[in-house]
Design an enzyme around this catalytic site. Structure first.
Site, PDB file in Angstrom:
ATOM      1  CG  HIS A 100      -1.914  -0.839   1.538  1.00 18.51           C
ATOM      2  ND1 HIS A 100      -2.451  -1.614   0.817  1.00 18.51           N
ATOM      3  CD2 HIS A 100      -1.833  -1.843   2.195  1.00 18.51           C
ATOM      4  CE1 HIS A 100      -3.191  -2.696   0.550  1.00 18.51           C
ATOM      5  NE2 HIS A 100      -3.113  -2.606   2.283  1.00 18.51           N
ATOM      6  NE  ARG A 195      -4.877  -8.546  -6.295  1.00 16.33           N
ATOM      7  CZ  ARG A 195      -6.021  -7.955  -6.840  1.00 16.33           C
ATOM      8  NH1 ARG A 195      -5.573  -7.693  -7.994  1.00 16.33           N
ATOM      9  NH2 ARG A 195      -6.876  -7.461  -6.117  1.00 16.33           N
TER      10      ARG A 195
END
Length: 320
Positions: A100, A195
């Site tokens: 993140h 991802r």
């Protein structure tokens, strides 16, 4: 003045890696065979929790934040989003390896209010269950090479976990929750994920989930840094308070109750999740029964409350 705890109803999310433990362990009425997440304290637009009691019953936590700032020691119309999000995750299969961004990258590049720093309290874990947390690359060039080659065994750092373990995951940390783990996650109120690897899985239509390799390379911290947590414990008769983390975005505590305790709220508001047992919370001589799987907020308008019973809690609040 508002003198009730604010009880919340979870929002459930279907995930490719989800399962049934949110029902079998928490007795939630889950809507999917693969229910992966319960957003249990959320004001995020992608899944705001519904209030189940009191004058605001039927409204969402997002409504309360925007229209009743006094409950959170905020202006009547706060300029920022509600800062935190609490989830329970059932990893019936491995989650994707992801990372993140921080607040700056999220705001400047992704047009999001917050980046995502999070932390995990392990509620349940099968024997030999493991997490991915961090990586072994020493330079950004090495990181990029290992990602481009798909050399995951050399890149990824794995640790075994058991119930009661706690893991702090700052933004920029490559991570994944492994199969057989149930966690309670406290995080910034953000739904932004890059991802890195998804084990080449496909959905019901045979499609692989999208990867975000270039963004991941940009936001990953290199080399990996293991946070040093200054955890402390306070013991009173019938009550143990363990500080799990106190960092830039939130403070998180584990409370063990075996009896009764009077509490004085000193922060703007408290987020409370019951993770074991049964108890009562008492405000202004009014008693509310609580049990495992319940989640509520002690608003800023309540200065004192008491707890009675035998239970465990995860308690959090935003850092100032």
């Amino acid at each position: 003045m508002y003198q009730e705890p604010i009880f919340l109803e979870p929002i459930f999310k279907e995930r490719i890696w989800g399962g049934q433990k949110l029902h079998t362990e928490f007795q939630y009425s889950i809507p999917y065979d693969k229910t992966g997440e319960a957003w249990v304290i959320s004001a995020h637009e992608n899944g705001p929790s519904k209030i189940t009691n009191g004058p605001l019953k039927g409204q969402t936590l997002r409504d309360a934040w925007q229209n009743h700032g006094e409950l959170f020691s905020q202006p009547q119309k706060p300029t920022e989003e509600y800062p935190l999000l609490v989830k329970i995750l059932d990893a019936n299969d491995d989650l994707s390896v992801q990372v993140h961004p921080d607040d700056h990258y999220a705001s400047e590049v992704a047009n999001e209010s917050y980046g995502k720093t999070e932390c995990w309290y392990v509620l349940n874990a099968e024997e030999d269950a493991e997490l991915i947390i961090g990586h072994h690359a020493q330079t950004r060039e090495e990181l990029e090479q290992l990602i481009d080659r798909g050399n995951w065994d050399h890149l990824l750092r794995r640790i075994n976990v058991q119930p009661g373990d706690f893991v702090y995951v700052p933004s920029g940390t490559i991570h994944a929750i492994g199969k057989g783990i149930v966690i309670l996650e406290t995080q910034q109120s953000s739904d932004i994920t890059y991802r890195v690897y998804d084990y080449d899985r496909t959905d019901a239509q045979g499609n692989k989930r999208k990867l975000h390799l270039e963004q991941a390379k940009e936001v990953t911290t290199v080399p990996h840094e293991t946070p040093q947590l200054n955890q402390t414990e306070r013991v009173k008769e019938g009550f143990i308070e363990k500080k799990l983390v106190e960092e830039a975005y939130f403070s998180v505590y584990h409370w063990t109750l075996n009896g009764s305790i009077e509490q004085t709220r000193t922060e703007d508001f408290l987020q409370v999740s019951v993770i074991q047992g049964e108890a009562t919370v008492i405000v202004d001589e009014v008693t509310y029964n609580i049990e495992k799987g319940d989640h509520f907020i002690i608003p800023a308008t309540i200065s004192q409350f008491s707890l009675q019973g035998k239970a465990e809690f995860i308690v959090s609040y935003p850092s100032k």
